[in-house]
Design a protein around this motif. Structure first.
Motif: not given
Length: 804
Positions: A31, A33, A35, A69, A104, A106, A108, A119, A121, A123
């Motif tokens: 996972h 994340r 930005s 997605t 965001s 999201h 995979q 995963r 993410d 932003e």
């Protein structure tokens, strides 16, 4: 756009070009994340998954890494060569998320062999790329000159798609001679403005006022938008309507039908008559709001005018005006909250599927990866997923909205070659909605079954004297596998049959399993063969099984009977002597014959074909015994000649004939006078002893020669067998020797208990026969004993004579 806004946009573009790194907010196993600011150029770097996920380029390529997605968007792409995420197309945060913050993406990252799910993410950070704006270019107000100080006039709110500090922050009104601006905040934190009268209006002094309302956002530098306000001063009416509430709140379910009354607003006016009559209307709202709701201008009832959808819009904000006939009005705000109902069924998406799977797959092998989502919220969007418990599979939850279909038991293609797996997803709404999706899963074969014959032993029959290449039997094996694993080939196992390789006698068709005779067989030499046939499949490694085939050679009537006694000679004549005093049934002699065939082909029968006197003798049909059938008289001829035929029981039958000479007399002179010619050669009588000695010497020489030949043959065969085993070559053809006529197995025509002896003299070259006296038999006894090695000379106690 003004110069300040243009400069701001250029500065943002320069900042975007200089942004070469990403902020990784949170990194966990599987996972990540990121930005990134919106409006990044296509191809810009988003993140390096090689570093952040601990993967390598080879794993990405071998696992066929790809992005999945749920909504099918393709804003971010994957560069397999570098292992980086890049901007695939322009991202407009306002277009993507509207006023929702944070915004965001999201998705995979999926890899196969083995399956992995990561995963990601991303932003989308807002940049100040939108200036505040008003829905209309100008606003108009009709205000009575009797309007009191402090009268409030709701102004249309400006809109700014940006969020946070970049969205609308403040308003500015100019000029402020008669009105001031009152800034207010809604419960959700958004700003709106009211125009408040601070100086009484005088229509006679100034009938119209023109103001400018400017909205500013909080960007750096800030952006702004303005709208013109036209105020027309009305005369007379000095009381404005007043709403009972300045703010109305109401909730409505998203499945509310058109025409449903959700709220009734009310206002009062102290004036009377026409100045007290109120008209309700929506203020300058968006077209979406006006199309979704309607207001009754007389009653103030607000009804549903369109189809509500909680998943698209969760709340509405409406400004309602109450206006009297004099143009005075009051404004109230209505907040409409849309509540969710369970109106969406779960959606099942198969994002990866291994089909078919081998039947030897271990339990917990991942077969498919699923994405299951429900657009509803709270319990209405909570989904449970399951399959039939009777199937050898199960569902595992890998992460939020993602499930894995794995094997849960041993699979067997031969039992079940395919499965229809129905995946059922049901939400927790009331009533619940469910969705089914069926996967047709095929099971591929592995070579786990050997070919099997119906029986481990088989019998086949073939008649002797067959033609080479004749079909003996077809063997057939079955294999539960499929494809090449069930393609069966047949082979003859190499073994020794009668001292030779089995392939010298038989061959097997590899495709059909047909057994063929390579050569012709002789029942009298070999009566049966035992061979093994192997069936082997085409798997890797191949599996096989064997069947034993017993091949029995069936006899043909290909040998005629052979007469062992009486012995037929070329020149001498042997006669059986019958006294004239013989009674009825007197045993004269016995014809002894054998047949090397077997079964009914060796069943012999004896018949009297010809006779000098048929009324005197008969032949036993089964035993070949020649007996008298009446009393012998003096009238009967001394010399009797019988022809006996011996026939077997084959189809067609074969036969042999034998001539039996019988002398009917009581004394040798009588017999001698009958069988001797009238002219006798005195020289023959003188030399009789010489011929007898010579015959004895010849017989002795032949006996010794036979012994030497037999020993030589046995030594030759013994040496040939040793050479065969040493060289592993083909054995030579064993020469055929006539079988002995001793019935060892009990299937022939002679019994071992019988023992006959015959005595003969050397053949004379003279044309007449001489009856020898009884005393001469002792002289030839040695000669006869040496002839017994031939094994086929019977003897009996009946007197016999040799005629030369």
């Amino acid at each position: 756009m003004d110069p300040s806004s243009t400069g701001t946009m250029q500065r943002i573009q320069n900042e975007k070009r200089q942004l070469l790194f990403l902020c990784i907010a949170q990194v966990t196993v599987g996972h990540v994340r990121y930005s990134i600011p919106e409006e990044m150029a296509t191809g810009s770097l988003v993140g390096n998954i090689i570093q952040d996920l601990g993967l390598d380029i080879k794993r990405l390529k071998s696992g066929k890494a790809r992005i999945f997605t749920e909504d099918g968007s393709e804003y971010v792409g994957l560069n397999l060569d570098k292992g980086t995420l890049i901007v695939n197309k322009r991202i407009d945060r306002e277009e993507r998320c509207g006023l929702v913050s944070p915004c965001s993406l999201h998705f995979q990252i999926i890899l196969d062999n083995p399956m992995e799910l990561h995963r990601i993410d991303v932003e989308i950070l807002d940049i100040n790329d939108n200036a505040p704006f008003f829905a209309k270019r100008e606003m108009s107000f009709e205000i009575s000159e009797l309007a009191v100080k402090g009268a409030r006039f709701s102004l249309d709110s400006a809109r700014d798609p940006d969020v946070g500090l970049n969205t609308l922050q403040t308003y500015k009104l100019s000029p402020t001679d008669h009105f001031k601006l009152n800034m207010l905040s809604r419960p959700d934190g958004t700003k709106y403005a009211e125009m408040v009268l601070q100086t009484l209006l005088d229509r006679e002094n100034q009938e119209e006022h023109k103001l400018t309302l400017t909205a500013y956002d909080g960007g750096d530098p800030p952006k702004s938008g303005s709208v013109r306000i036209n105020i027309i001063v009305m005369d007379a009416n000095d009381n404005a309507p007043v709403f009972s509430q300045s703010l109305y709140r109401v909730t409505v379910p998203e499945n509310a039908s058109k025409g449903t009354v959700i709220l009734k607003v009310s206002a009062t006016d102290a004036d009377k008559g026409t100045n007290g009559e109120l008209v309700y209307s929506f203020s300058q709202n968006s077209d979406v709001t006006s199309s979704m709701f309607n207001i009754d201008s007389h009653t103030g009832e607000i009804t549903v005018g369109g189809e509500l959808n909680y998943e698209k819009v969760k709340h509405y904000e409406i400004d309602v005006d109450a206006t009297d006939k004099g143009g005075l009005r009051d404004t109230s705000k209505v907040l409409i909250e849309v509540t969710d109902v369970n109106d969406n069924a779960p959606v099942i998406s198969i994002i990866s599927l291994s089909n078919p799977i081998p039947e030897d797959s271990a339990p917990d092998t991942v077969i498919a990866m699923l994405n299951i989502k429900d657009l509803d919220s709270d319990k209405n969007g909570q989904v449970k997923c399951f399959i039939s418990p009777d199937l050898p599979f199960k569902i595992k939850s890998s992460s939020t909205n993602f499930y894995s279909l794995v094997s849960d038991d041993v699979l067997d293609r031969e039992t079940t070659p395919e499965y229809n797996i129905t995946i059922r997803a049901i939400d927790e709404g009331s009533p619940p909605y469910s969705t089914n999706k069926t996967i047709n899963l095929r099971i591929s074969d592995v070579n786990d079954h050997a070919p099997m014959f119906p029986q481990p032993f088989l019998n086949a029959f073939i008649t002797e004297n067959n033609s080479p290449g004749m079909s003996v039997l077809s063997v057939k094996a079955t294999d539960k596998d499929s494809g090449n694993n069930a393609r069966i080939s047949y082979f003859l196992e190499d073994s020794q049959l009668s001292g030779m390789s089995a392939s010298a006698y038989f061959s097997v068709n590899a495709e059909s399993g047909e057994i063929l005779a390579v050569r012709s067989f002789d029942y009298e030499q070999t009566k049966e063969f035992n061979i093994r046939v192997k069936a082997q499949d085409g798997g890797s490694p191949p599996l096989s099984s064997n069947v034993t085939v017993k091949i029995l050679i069936q006899d043909q009537n290909d040998n005629p009977p052979q007469v062992l006694y009486p012995v037929q000679t070329g020149g001498s004549l042997v006669a059986e002597m019958v006294p004239r005093s013989a009674d009825v049934g007197y045993l004269v002699t016995k014809v002894v014959a054998v047949d090397v065939d077997s079964g009914q082909n060796a069943w012999l029968s004896y018949k009297l074909q010809k006779a000098t006197d048929r009324a005197l003798f008969e032949v036993g049909l089964q035993n070949g015994e020649i007996r008298t059938i009446r009393q012998v008289t003096d009238k009967d001829a001394v010399k009797q000649r019988l022809t006996v035929i011996v026939e077997d029981n084959g189809q067609p039958s074969r036969s042999a004939t034998v001539i039996v000479n019988v002398a009917v007399a009581d004394s040798f002179p009588e017999v001698l006078s009958e069988f001797t010619d009238f002219t006798q050669d005195k020289e023959y009588n003188d030399n009789l002893t010489f011929y007898l000695v010579l015959a004895l010497a010849v017989v002795s020489f032949l006996f010794i020669t036979c012994l030497v030949v037999i020993i030589s043959v046995r030594i030759y065969r013994w040496r040939r067998e040793r050479l065969f085993y040493k060289s592993s070559g083909n054995l030579p053809v064993i020469p055929y020797y006539p079988p002995l006529y001793a019935d060892v197995g009990g299937t022939g025509t002679l019994k071992q208990a019988f023992s006959y002896e015959v005595y003969g003299t050397a053949d004379s070259r003279r044309k007449h026969h001489v009856m020898t006296c009884r005393g001469m038999r002792e002289q030839y006894k040695i000669h006869s004993e040496r002839k017994k090695f031939l094994g086929f000379i019977p003897a009996k106690a009946v007197p016999q004579i040799a005629l030369t």
